[in-house]
Design an enzyme around this catalytic site. Structure first.
Site, PDB file in Angstrom:
ATOM      1  N   GLY A  35      14.704  46.953  43.566  1.00 50.14           N
ATOM      2  CA  GLY A  35      16.159  46.365  43.356  1.00 50.14           C
ATOM      3  C   GLY A  35      16.785  45.839  44.385  1.00 50.14           C
ATOM      4  O   GLY A  35      17.911  44.969  44.515  1.00 50.14           O
ATOM      5  N   GLU A  36      16.355  45.817  45.804  1.00 52.89           N
ATOM      6  CA  GLU A  36      16.841  45.480  46.819  1.00 52.89           C
ATOM      7  C   GLU A  36      16.630  43.717  46.919  1.00 52.89           C
ATOM      8  O   GLU A  36      15.767  43.116  46.267  1.00 52.89           O
ATOM      9  CB  GLU A  36      16.155  45.850  48.116  1.00 52.89           C
ATOM     10  CG  GLU A  36      16.717  47.494  48.469  1.00 52.89           C
ATOM     11  CD  GLU A  36      16.156  47.872  49.774  1.00 52.89           C
ATOM     12  OE1 GLU A  36      15.280  47.430  50.385  1.00 52.89           O
ATOM     13  OE2 GLU A  36      16.387  49.142  49.906  1.00 52.89           O
ATOM     14  N   ARG A  93      40.985  42.792  41.736  1.00 47.50           N
ATOM     15  CA  ARG A  93      42.308  43.432  40.891  1.00 47.50           C
ATOM     16  C   ARG A  93      42.824  44.741  41.698  1.00 47.50           C
ATOM     17  O   ARG A  93      43.587  44.899  41.262  1.00 47.50           O
ATOM     18  CB  ARG A  93      41.879  43.468  39.822  1.00 47.50           C
ATOM     19  CG  ARG A  93      41.969  42.032  38.988  1.00 47.50           C
ATOM     20  CD  ARG A  93      41.439  42.129  37.215  1.00 47.50           C
ATOM     21  NE  ARG A  93      40.166  42.160  37.223  1.00 47.50           N
ATOM     22  CZ  ARG A  93      39.374  42.102  36.077  1.00 47.50           C
ATOM     23  NH1 ARG A  93      40.216  42.309  35.158  1.00 47.50           N
ATOM     24  NH2 ARG A  93      38.168  42.459  36.056  1.00 47.50           N
ATOM     25  N   LYS A 189      52.956  42.157  28.757  1.00 47.34           N
ATOM     26  CA  LYS A 189      51.732  43.201  28.399  1.00 47.34           C
ATOM     27  C   LYS A 189      51.871  44.386  29.321  1.00 47.34           C
ATOM     28  O   LYS A 189      52.492  44.278  30.233  1.00 47.34           O
ATOM     29  CB  LYS A 189      50.535  42.374  29.036  1.00 47.34           C
ATOM     30  CG  LYS A 189      49.261  43.272  28.916  1.00 47.34           C
ATOM     31  CD  LYS A 189      48.114  42.168  29.151  1.00 47.34           C
ATOM     32  CE  LYS A 189      47.808  42.451  30.596  1.00 47.34           C
ATOM     33  NZ  LYS A 189      46.440  41.754  30.963  1.00 47.34           N
ATOM     34  N   ARG A 191      49.194  47.684  30.260  1.00 50.88           N
ATOM     35  CA  ARG A 191      47.915  48.504  30.076  1.00 50.88           C
ATOM     36  C   ARG A 191      47.944  50.007  30.475  1.00 50.88           C
ATOM     37  O   ARG A 191      48.480  50.354  31.527  1.00 50.88           O
ATOM     38  CB  ARG A 191      46.951  47.609  30.976  1.00 50.88           C
ATOM     39  CG  ARG A 191      45.359  47.943  30.701  1.00 50.88           C
ATOM     40  CD  ARG A 191      44.399  47.284  31.584  1.00 50.88           C
ATOM     41  NE  ARG A 191      44.491  45.993  31.248  1.00 50.88           N
ATOM     42  CZ  ARG A 191      43.589  45.452  30.667  1.00 50.88           C
ATOM     43  NH1 ARG A 191      42.557  46.049  30.281  1.00 50.88           N
ATOM     44  NH2 ARG A 191      43.301  43.939  30.698  1.00 50.88           N
TER      45      ARG A 191
HETATM   46  C1  R5P Z   1      45.119  41.002  34.240  1.00 58.68           C
HETATM   47  O1  R5P Z   1      46.439  40.948  34.543  1.00 58.68           O
HETATM   48  C2  R5P Z   1      44.497  39.549  34.157  1.00 58.68           C
HETATM   49  O2  R5P Z   1      45.275  38.492  34.315  1.00 58.68           O
HETATM   50  C3  R5P Z   1      43.653  39.583  32.861  1.00 58.68           C
HETATM   51  O3  R5P Z   1      44.799  39.193  31.835  1.00 58.68           O
HETATM   52  C4  R5P Z   1      42.725  40.622  32.465  1.00 58.68           C
HETATM   53  O4  R5P Z   1      41.984  40.813  33.556  1.00 58.68           O
HETATM   54  C5  R5P Z   1      42.024  40.382  31.233  1.00 58.68           C
HETATM   55  O5  R5P Z   1      41.247  41.387  30.851  1.00 58.68           O
HETATM   56  P1  R5P Z   1      40.991  41.829  29.547  1.00 58.68           P
HETATM   57  O6  R5P Z   1      40.096  40.325  29.162  1.00 58.68           O
HETATM   58  O7  R5P Z   1      39.835  42.785  29.624  1.00 58.68           O
HETATM   59  O8  R5P Z   1      42.130  42.201  28.822  1.00 58.68           O
END
Ligand code: R5P
Length: 290
Positions: A35-36, A93, A189, A191
């Site tokens: 795998g290297e 991220r 949104k 999460r």
């Molecule tokens: C997160 O805040 C990003 O802007 C994207 O909305 C996110 O990474 C999308 O991830 P997924 O498709 O898994 O919902």
């Protein structure tokens, strides 16, 4: 400047070399039975400034190691300055400690790349630009949103409503809106940090009979876009499109998004996929030409 064609982005690298009217350097690569990784630059970089084009979408750990090995090979073979062009920057991220005991992965990766010989980095629509200021070398973010918006203008969708699926990404919808010439807005949104489950508040945008384009930086599992598309579909728009810079499209993401009522998904070649219809080469070339 010479453009080194990283195995993960050879086609994009070639497009950048053509834009800049400069030579490219092919890379021989393989992985050993355990795998290297192995890489070898196939032409000379002696006394050259080089740009290694290598995205780090999945398999990201493998691609990061290839990038580090190419940087080492470039320096060891006489390159003067090594710029890493990493359109999709893996681990970006995780740019802070969200929970006690975590790593700041983005910073750890940057320090590893510095140790391998990278002097400068160019990336595309990194999740949070401010993380770049904590990198141990100059790092620049370029935006592919204008290129995506121009695609839709060319397809006859001027004045479409641009929406981001997240308040924090409203700047993306606004950037697109300046080119589309229509209104823009955002959904809200949240999460769950442990389960990854996405929830979104409904909003009553006036989009009945209009074209809506959801703009986001990344599509990973597709959960964000599926949720946003379902909310927007209830408002009676004529068409719902999705534009994203980094189409990771993990698992069934593409299928689920289309099933949620999206007419077309448009991504870039930051990550090569079935929806990579727009090239980020012009934006990167402009930055490299400086
Ligand atoms: C997160 O805040 C990003 O802007 C994207 O909305 C996110 O990474 C999308 O991830 P997924 O498709 O898994 O919902």
């Amino acid at each position: 400047m010479r453009i080194i064609l990283g195995p993960a982005s050879a086609q994009l690298g070639q497009r950048i070399a053509e834009h800049l009217k400069t030579d490219s350097v092919s890379v021989a690569f393989k992985s050993f039975p355990d795998g290297e990784n192995y890489v070898r630059l196939e032409s000379s970089v002696q006394d050259e400034d080089v740009a290694i084009v290598q995205t780090t979408s999945p398999p990201q750990d493998n691609r990061l190691v290839q990038l580090a090995l190419m940087a080492d090979a470039a320096k060891r073979n006489g390159a003067k300055k090594v710029t890493a062009v990493v359109p999709y920057l893996a681990y970006a991220r995780q740019d802070k400690m969200f929970l006690q005991g975590e790593a700041i992965s983005a910073e750890a990766v940057a320090r590893m790349l510095k140790a391998a010989g990278i002097d400068r980095l160019i990336t595309v629509n990194v999740h949070q630009e401010k993380v770049l200021s904590r990198f141990p070398f100059p790092a620049k973010n370029v935006s592919a949103i204008p290129l995506l918006a121009e695609y839709f203008v060319r397809k006859g969708h001027k004045n479409a409503f641009a929406v981001s699926p997240d308040k924090g990404a409203i700047y993306i919808a606004e950037e697109a809106g300046r080119i589309l010439g229509g209104e823009c807005g955002y959904l809200e949104k949240s999460r769950d940090r442990c389960t990854g489950q996405v929830s979104m508040e409904k909003k009553a945008f006036d989009v009945k009979g209009k074209t809506v384009i959801i703009f986001d930086d990344i599509i990973s599992s597709g959960g964000t876009i599926v949720t946003a598309a379902k909310i927007l579909r209830e408002l009676g728009p004529k068409k719902v499109f999705v534009a994203c810079v980094h189409p990771l499209l993990i698992g069934e993401a593409e299928k689920s998004i289309l099933k949620a009522g999206v007419d077309e998904i448009v991504g870039t070649d930051s990550v090569m996929s079935s929806v990579s219809k727009v090239s980020v080469a012009p934006a990167i070339s402009r930055e490299l030409a400086g």
